[in-house]
Design an enzyme around this catalytic site. Sequence first.
Site: not given
Length: 437
Positions: A84, A86, A115, A149-150, A173, A427
Amino acid sequence: MKEISKYINEQKDNMITSLIEIINIPSVQGEPSAGAPYGVEVRRALDYAIKLGDRLGLKTFSKDGYYGWIEIGKGKPLGAILVHLDVVPAGENWIHPPFKGSIFNGKIFGRGTEDNKGPAIASIFALASIQNSDIQLRGRLRIILGTNEETGWGGVEYYKKYDEIPDYGFTPDAQFPLIYAEKEVIRVNFTTEFKSDVILSINGGSAVNMVPDKAKAVLKANDNISEIEKVIKRLECKAKLSKNNEEITLTTYGTSAHASRPENGINAITSLIKILNNFIPEHDQLYKFISFYNKKINDETNGISLGIDSEDFSGKLTFNPGIIEISEEELKLYVDIRSPVTIDPDSVIEKIKSNTPNYIDVNKGRGVKGLHVPQDSKLVQTLLKSYRDITGDKTPPLSIGGGTYARAFDNTVAYGIIFPGQEMLAHQKDEYIEITG
């Protein structure tokens, strides 16, 4: 035979440059527009990846800004690598700018390096290296480029509606050696009337799947600012007070972490509620909610006071209050729960409701089903053998609380990119990926 390693070495600088360039695109979900359902920056990241695939001579496709893919090979079966583009919001207090990829001490810093833009770029070059080798594929390998995805998985759902379902796959991931089980993701919203004689507003957090590192309450100014300062000192919370005319602003600071590992962070919302609980008078309408939070949630990351603590082979339940906000005279608290895969998510919701007073509404938000691919399956055993043959590491496969795209399709697992013992930075501020080789 043309060697893959030679191609990768030749392309190393190109790989680094490509990662830095896509990191510089701040692909946090934004306002939808024509051709950009998740915002123009996410669309820019998707277009960048497609153009990179084109430059490397790979087959590419993009659909309405929802997803794209990059592919090599012919025929069946179809294997998928799910990535992903995003990212979650950056948060604050970065040393290295989050959206200006930079190299320092052999590491590339920036939001998404781990990520999941780093693995996405690596996967694109991996396909190019196979295509430039003498390897004969049986079927096709396709990188599916996700775009939200987030925040909702709408991009991959759009793919499933319009495109070919893979026969097997993995997502880079998570962690090595392999993730065979992922907990159920449950989102819960607590809502109550926002009516207060003391507090004008409360806001905190930027994404429900992050431990919030900042929260703020605006209060009517009075003479008790020194009392608030004493509470902050006694509770040892990281906070700041400021006064402007008729208002006092109380800002608390925490440490961000992934919602699947809330114990690794410090929740700024919880710190804010702890402080407010000490001087909001009991007659105030909002006192009841603050008291509920302080008694039933507080610093707990397992939901024990709400009666939902549980555990199975996939791990323990985790509980993360991610966002608090005021909207149309309502206070809403958004919570991310990662529940063991054998636990019925509806039973989790019912237990929460039974332990929550009637003046607070409890509603189930968007969830994501858990994942369990048997350890003796061909997919798991094949990937494990490849990992062990290359690394010599015999670490057993894992189960996690994080939610990956592996849940999107059958016969799909998470495979990499973090090696055993490596720090997990998804994150978190100053996210980075190491340059090796």
